[in-house]
Design a protein around this motif. Structure first.
Motif, PDB file in Angstrom:
ATOM      1  N   ALA A 277      -3.804   9.244  -9.713  1.00  0.00           N
ATOM      2  CA  ALA A 277      -3.951   8.857  -8.437  1.00  0.00           C
ATOM      3  C   ALA A 277      -2.921   9.446  -7.329  1.00  0.00           C
ATOM      4  CB  ALA A 277      -4.402   7.375  -7.844  1.00  0.00           C
ATOM      5  N   ARG A 278      -3.240  10.040  -6.226  1.00  0.00           N
ATOM      6  CA  ARG A 278      -2.347  10.546  -5.460  1.00  0.00           C
ATOM      7  C   ARG A 278      -1.661   9.572  -4.476  1.00  0.00           C
ATOM      8  NH1 ARG A 278      -3.926  10.102  -0.242  1.00  0.00           N
ATOM      9  NH2 ARG A 278      -6.165  10.024   0.059  1.00  0.00           N
ATOM     10  N   PRO A 279      -0.456   9.624  -4.207  1.00  0.00           N
ATOM     11  CA  PRO A 279       0.422   8.717  -3.503  1.00  0.00           C
ATOM     12  C   PRO A 279      -0.234   8.521  -2.042  1.00  0.00           C
ATOM     13  CG  PRO A 279       1.740  10.544  -3.915  1.00  0.00           C
ATOM     14  CD  PRO A 279       0.546  10.967  -4.613  1.00  0.00           C
ATOM     15  N   GLU A 280      -0.243   7.332  -1.691  1.00  0.00           N
ATOM     16  CA  GLU A 280      -0.797   7.256  -0.313  1.00  0.00           C
ATOM     17  C   GLU A 280       0.235   7.575   0.607  1.00  0.00           C
ATOM     18  OE1 GLU A 280      -2.993   7.396   2.373  1.00  0.00           O
ATOM     19  OE2 GLU A 280      -4.252   6.349   0.648  1.00  0.00           O
ATOM     20  N   THR A 281      -0.104   8.347   1.715  1.00  0.00           N
ATOM     21  CA  THR A 281       0.881   8.770   2.681  1.00  0.00           C
ATOM     22  C   THR A 281       1.075   7.881   3.924  1.00  0.00           C
ATOM     23  OG1 THR A 281      -0.572  10.480   3.442  1.00  0.00           O
ATOM     24  CG2 THR A 281       0.908  11.130   1.719  1.00  0.00           C
ATOM     25  N   ILE A 282      -0.161   7.238   4.182  1.00  0.00           N
ATOM     26  CA  ILE A 282      -0.200   6.612   5.592  1.00  0.00           C
ATOM     27  C   ILE A 282       0.122   4.793   4.847  1.00  0.00           C
ATOM     28  CG2 ILE A 282      -1.839   5.492   7.031  1.00  0.00           C
ATOM     29  CD1 ILE A 282      -3.390   7.974   6.574  1.00  0.00           C
ATOM     30  N   ARG A 283       1.067   4.585   5.711  1.00  0.00           N
ATOM     31  CA  ARG A 283       1.661   3.179   5.381  1.00  0.00           C
ATOM     32  C   ARG A 283       1.648   2.589   6.934  1.00  0.00           C
ATOM     33  NH1 ARG A 283       4.276   2.247   0.812  1.00  0.00           N
ATOM     34  NH2 ARG A 283       4.050   3.760  -0.843  1.00  0.00           N
ATOM     35  N   CYS A 284       1.974   1.313   6.775  1.00  0.00           N
ATOM     36  CA  CYS A 284       2.186   0.431   7.780  1.00  0.00           C
ATOM     37  C   CYS A 284       3.382   0.693   8.551  1.00  0.00           C
ATOM     38  CB  CYS A 284       2.086  -1.230   7.634  1.00  0.00           C
ATOM     39  SG  CYS A 284       2.560  -2.251   8.975  1.00  0.00           S
ATOM     40  N   ILE A 285       3.800   1.138   9.817  1.00  0.00           N
ATOM     41  CA  ILE A 285       5.028   1.526  10.486  1.00  0.00           C
ATOM     42  C   ILE A 285       6.027   0.173  10.633  1.00  0.00           C
ATOM     43  CG2 ILE A 285       4.238   3.226  11.421  1.00  0.00           C
ATOM     44  CD1 ILE A 285       3.895   1.971  14.155  1.00  0.00           C
ATOM     45  N   GLU A 286       5.432  -1.011  10.388  1.00  0.00           N
ATOM     46  CA  GLU A 286       6.485  -2.237  10.311  1.00  0.00           C
ATOM     47  C   GLU A 286       6.861  -2.704   8.965  1.00  0.00           C
ATOM     48  OE1 GLU A 286       7.765  -4.358  12.689  1.00  0.00           O
ATOM     49  OE2 GLU A 286       7.347  -2.471  14.130  1.00  0.00           O
ATOM     50  N   CYS A 287       5.939  -2.741   7.984  1.00  0.00           N
ATOM     51  CA  CYS A 287       6.470  -3.129   6.737  1.00  0.00           C
ATOM     52  C   CYS A 287       6.171  -2.372   5.441  1.00  0.00           C
ATOM     53  CB  CYS A 287       5.929  -4.481   6.598  1.00  0.00           C
ATOM     54  SG  CYS A 287       3.946  -4.490   6.070  1.00  0.00           S
ATOM     55  N   GLY A 288       5.820  -1.131   5.834  1.00  0.00           N
ATOM     56  CA  GLY A 288       5.568  -0.184   4.725  1.00  0.00           C
ATOM     57  C   GLY A 288       4.447  -0.439   3.627  1.00  0.00           C
ATOM     58  N   VAL A 289       3.538  -1.380   3.947  1.00  0.00           N
ATOM     59  CA  VAL A 289       2.389  -1.623   3.116  1.00  0.00           C
ATOM     60  C   VAL A 289       1.478  -0.299   3.243  1.00  0.00           C
ATOM     61  CG1 VAL A 289       0.202  -2.804   2.684  1.00  0.00           C
ATOM     62  CG2 VAL A 289       2.362  -4.037   3.406  1.00  0.00           C
TER      63      VAL A 289
ATOM     64  N   ASP B 213       0.255   4.472  19.149  1.00  0.00           N
ATOM     65  CA  ASP B 213       0.648   5.760  19.163  1.00  0.00           C
ATOM     66  C   ASP B 213       1.592   6.182  18.212  1.00  0.00           C
ATOM     67  OD1 ASP B 213       2.441   4.210  20.478  1.00  0.00           O
ATOM     68  OD2 ASP B 213       3.027   5.641  21.878  1.00  0.00           O
ATOM     69  N   ARG B 214       2.363   5.133  17.468  1.00  0.00           N
ATOM     70  CA  ARG B 214       3.223   5.639  16.440  1.00  0.00           C
ATOM     71  C   ARG B 214       2.769   5.610  15.065  1.00  0.00           C
ATOM     72  NH1 ARG B 214       8.919   2.542  18.760  1.00  0.00           N
ATOM     73  NH2 ARG B 214       8.917   3.878  20.625  1.00  0.00           N
ATOM     74  N   GLY B 215       1.653   5.076  14.809  1.00  0.00           N
ATOM     75  CA  GLY B 215       1.144   5.017  13.624  1.00  0.00           C
ATOM     76  C   GLY B 215       0.257   3.753  13.181  1.00  0.00           C
ATOM     77  N   VAL B 216       0.013   3.434  11.990  1.00  0.00           N
ATOM     78  CA  VAL B 216      -0.990   2.367  11.662  1.00  0.00           C
ATOM     79  C   VAL B 216      -0.071   0.835  11.449  1.00  0.00           C
ATOM     80  CG1 VAL B 216      -2.939   3.654  10.970  1.00  0.00           C
ATOM     81  CG2 VAL B 216      -1.157   2.892   9.092  1.00  0.00           C
ATOM     82  N   LEU B 217      -0.735  -0.224  11.553  1.00  0.00           N
ATOM     83  CA  LEU B 217      -0.370  -1.283  11.179  1.00  0.00           C
ATOM     84  C   LEU B 217      -1.157  -2.169  10.224  1.00  0.00           C
ATOM     85  CD1 LEU B 217       0.364  -1.842  14.914  1.00  0.00           C
ATOM     86  CD2 LEU B 217       2.262  -1.874  13.349  1.00  0.00           C
TER      87      LEU B 217
ATOM     88  N   THR C 211      -1.477   3.133  27.955  1.00  0.00           N
ATOM     89  CA  THR C 211      -3.074   3.408  27.559  1.00  0.00           C
ATOM     90  C   THR C 211      -3.320   3.481  26.153  1.00  0.00           C
ATOM     91  OG1 THR C 211      -2.299   5.943  27.101  1.00  0.00           O
ATOM     92  CG2 THR C 211      -2.958   5.284  29.404  1.00  0.00           C
ATOM     93  N   PRO C 212      -4.507   3.217  25.780  1.00  0.00           N
ATOM     94  CA  PRO C 212      -4.735   3.181  24.324  1.00  0.00           C
ATOM     95  C   PRO C 212      -4.480   4.246  23.480  1.00  0.00           C
ATOM     96  CG  PRO C 212      -6.667   2.235  25.657  1.00  0.00           C
ATOM     97  CD  PRO C 212      -5.629   2.850  26.563  1.00  0.00           C
ATOM     98  N   ALA C 213      -4.038   3.854  22.353  1.00  0.00           N
ATOM     99  CA  ALA C 213      -3.680   5.133  21.507  1.00  0.00           C
ATOM    100  C   ALA C 213      -5.214   5.665  20.618  1.00  0.00           C
ATOM    101  CB  ALA C 213      -2.825   4.609  20.209  1.00  0.00           C
ATOM    102  N   PRO C 214      -5.062   7.031  20.624  1.00  0.00           N
ATOM    103  CA  PRO C 214      -6.379   7.601  19.808  1.00  0.00           C
ATOM    104  C   PRO C 214      -6.469   7.126  18.415  1.00  0.00           C
ATOM    105  CG  PRO C 214      -4.648   8.945  20.016  1.00  0.00           C
ATOM    106  CD  PRO C 214      -4.135   8.103  20.780  1.00  0.00           C
ATOM    107  N   ASP C 215      -7.642   6.887  17.866  1.00  0.00           N
ATOM    108  CA  ASP C 215      -7.965   6.596  16.579  1.00  0.00           C
ATOM    109  C   ASP C 215      -6.965   7.590  15.511  1.00  0.00           C
ATOM    110  OD1 ASP C 215      -8.667   5.889  13.926  1.00  0.00           O
ATOM    111  OD2 ASP C 215     -10.944   5.854  14.590  1.00  0.00           O
ATOM    112  N   PRO C 216      -6.157   6.947  14.635  1.00  0.00           N
ATOM    113  CA  PRO C 216      -5.398   7.753  13.925  1.00  0.00           C
ATOM    114  C   PRO C 216      -6.346   8.488  12.599  1.00  0.00           C
ATOM    115  CG  PRO C 216      -4.944   5.625  13.428  1.00  0.00           C
ATOM    116  CD  PRO C 216      -5.993   5.564  14.445  1.00  0.00           C
ATOM    117  N   MET C 217      -7.691   8.001  12.502  1.00  0.00           N
ATOM    118  CA  MET C 217      -8.094   8.308  11.335  1.00  0.00           C
ATOM    119  C   MET C 217      -9.441   9.265  11.659  1.00  0.00           C
ATOM    120  SD  MET C 217      -6.574   6.671   9.045  1.00  0.00           S
ATOM    121  CE  MET C 217      -7.690   6.480   7.562  1.00  0.00           C
ATOM    122  N   ALA C 218      -9.597   9.532  13.202  1.00  0.00           N
ATOM    123  CA  ALA C 218     -10.523  10.428  13.477  1.00  0.00           C
ATOM    124  C   ALA C 218     -10.052  11.728  13.215  1.00  0.00           C
ATOM    125  CB  ALA C 218     -10.560  10.413  15.221  1.00  0.00           C
ATOM    126  N   GLY C 219     -11.284  12.390  12.429  1.00  0.00           N
ATOM    127  CA  GLY C 219     -11.204  13.730  12.101  1.00  0.00           C
ATOM    128  C   GLY C 219     -10.195  13.890  10.858  1.00  0.00           C
TER     129      GLY C 219
END
Length: 75
Positions: A3-15, A38-42, A64-72
């Motif tokens: 499996a490929r390593p997941e590149t998206i992680r929580c910006i606070e704890c790294g999950v 706006d800085r990433g996912v939680l 202002t609200p951050a755009p959906d990081p998964m869009a596109g």
């Protein structure tokens, strides 16, 4: 096949996104993360609140609200 390593992680704890500990929109991983900024996912409400508190104390809270990081994002 590995499996490929997941590149998206929580910006606070790294999950990593894909972990059973991660909170998803409507509980469905295909719908993306339930929390982001706006800085990433939680990964959870706790990380979201902790991150918001840090941003307030830094004076960098977004106005202002951050755009959906998964869009596109291709699956």
């Amino acid at each position: 096949m590995l499996a490929r390593p997941e590149t998206i992680r929580c910006i606070e704890c790294g999950v990593p996104f894909g972990s059973p500990l991660f909170h998803y929109w409507h509980g469905n991983i295909a719908d993306g993360p339930a929390y982001w900024c706006d800085r990433g996912v939680l990964c959870s409400p706790n990380c979201s609140l902790a991150h918001h508190g840090k941003r307030l104390s830094e004076g960098t809270a977004p106005t202002t609200p951050a755009p959906d990081p998964m869009a596109g994002r291709a699956e």
